[in-house]
Design a protein around this motif. Structure first.
Motif, mmCIF file in Angstrom:
data_model
loop_
_atom_site.group_PDB
_atom_site.id
_atom_site.type_symbol
_atom_site.label_atom_id
_atom_site.label_comp_id
_atom_site.label_asym_id
_atom_site.label_seq_id
_atom_site.Cartn_x
_atom_site.Cartn_y
_atom_site.Cartn_z
ATOM 1 N N MET A 275 0.701 -0.881 -0.177
ATOM 2 C CA MET A 275 -0.296 -0.155 0.305
ATOM 3 C C MET A 275 0.808 0.961 -0.069
ATOM 4 S SD MET A 275 -3.024 1.129 2.310
ATOM 5 C CE MET A 275 -4.204 2.204 2.019
ATOM 6 N N LEU A 276 1.721 0.846 0.830
ATOM 7 C CA LEU A 276 2.837 2.355 1.176
ATOM 8 C C LEU A 276 3.018 2.383 -0.558
ATOM 9 C CD1 LEU A 276 3.553 5.084 2.985
ATOM 10 C CD2 LEU A 276 5.355 3.162 3.668
ATOM 11 N N ILE A 277 4.547 1.010 -1.217
ATOM 12 C CA ILE A 277 5.120 1.196 -1.844
ATOM 13 C C ILE A 277 3.797 2.049 -3.513
ATOM 14 C CG2 ILE A 277 5.632 0.097 -4.205
ATOM 15 C CD1 ILE A 277 7.624 0.347 -1.524
ATOM 16 N N ASN A 278 2.874 1.903 -3.667
ATOM 17 C CA ASN A 278 1.293 2.769 -4.038
ATOM 18 C C ASN A 278 1.588 4.038 -3.771
ATOM 19 O OD1 ASN A 278 0.855 -0.174 -5.490
ATOM 20 N ND2 ASN A 278 -1.218 -0.172 -4.697
ATOM 21 N N GLY B 78 2.542 6.669 -6.758
ATOM 22 C CA GLY B 78 1.419 7.445 -7.198
ATOM 23 C C GLY B 78 2.607 9.162 -7.508
ATOM 24 N N LEU B 79 3.109 8.979 -6.221
ATOM 25 C CA LEU B 79 3.308 10.147 -6.413
ATOM 26 C C LEU B 79 4.660 10.679 -7.435
ATOM 27 C CD1 LEU B 79 3.176 13.178 -4.134
ATOM 28 C CD2 LEU B 79 5.324 11.418 -2.764
ATOM 29 N N SER C 24 -4.549 1.878 -4.265
ATOM 30 C CA SER C 24 -3.668 2.371 -2.877
ATOM 31 C C SER C 24 -4.693 2.490 -2.069
ATOM 32 C CB SER C 24 -2.771 2.722 -3.078
ATOM 33 O OG SER C 24 -2.158 2.715 -1.165
ATOM 34 N N TRP C 25 -5.416 3.427 -2.588
ATOM 35 C CA TRP C 25 -6.520 3.472 -1.935
ATOM 36 C C TRP C 25 -8.239 3.435 -1.853
ATOM 37 C CZ3 TRP C 25 -3.522 8.424 -2.457
ATOM 38 C CH2 TRP C 25 -2.517 8.844 -1.056
ATOM 39 N N TRP D 39 -5.323 10.939 -4.761
ATOM 40 C CA TRP D 39 -4.716 12.160 -6.201
ATOM 41 C C TRP D 39 -4.420 13.473 -6.457
ATOM 42 C CZ3 TRP D 39 -5.988 13.668 -11.014
ATOM 43 C CH2 TRP D 39 -5.513 14.253 -12.404
ATOM 44 N N LEU D 40 -5.466 14.196 -6.206
ATOM 45 C CA LEU D 40 -5.860 15.204 -6.026
ATOM 46 C C LEU D 40 -4.658 16.125 -5.216
ATOM 47 C CD1 LEU D 40 -9.268 16.021 -6.409
ATOM 48 C CD2 LEU D 40 -7.046 16.817 -8.594
#
Length: 111
Positions: free
Chosen positions: A1-4, A8-9, A61-62, A71-72
């Motif tokens: 989850m943290l990897i995603n 994304g970042l 991820s979420w 994402w925003l």
């Protein structure tokens, strides 16, 4: 989850960098030469595709409930980082995603 989350970042930061370099003034400021028209178009297309990939990483991820909101937030954070670093060290601001991409891929492969 943290990897995603970090994926994304990173994707959103790369997208913002590509969209920034798609503008002739910013491209000239960083690379000290005029860009070709096809280079600007390719950078813009790559930026939009990377934004979409970052969106999908946030949704994976979420989930669909919080993914678009996350994402925003990531778009805002990446834009702020780019805006703050681009006037002072423009090449460092654009080399940062290139350096961090292999680190992220290695971490993703290990997990």
């Amino acid at each position: 989850m943290l990897i995603n989350f970090f994926a994304g970042l990173l994707l959103v930061y790369c997208a913002m960098s590509a969209l920034c370099l798609g503008i002739k003034r910013h491209y000239k400021n960083v690379w000290k030469r005029e860009p070709q028209t096809y280079v600007c178009r390719a950078l813009r297309v790559a930026g939009w595709l990377l934004l979409g990939a970052g969106f999908m990483a946030c949704v994976s991820s979420w989930g669909w409930a919080m993914g678009p909101i996350g994402w925003l937030g990531q778009v805002s954070l990446a834009g702020l980082l780019l805006v703050m670093s681009l006037p002072y060290k423009p090449r460092l601001a654009l080399i940062l995603p290139v350096i961090s991409a292999p680190v992220w891929l290695l971490a993703w492969a290990v997990l």
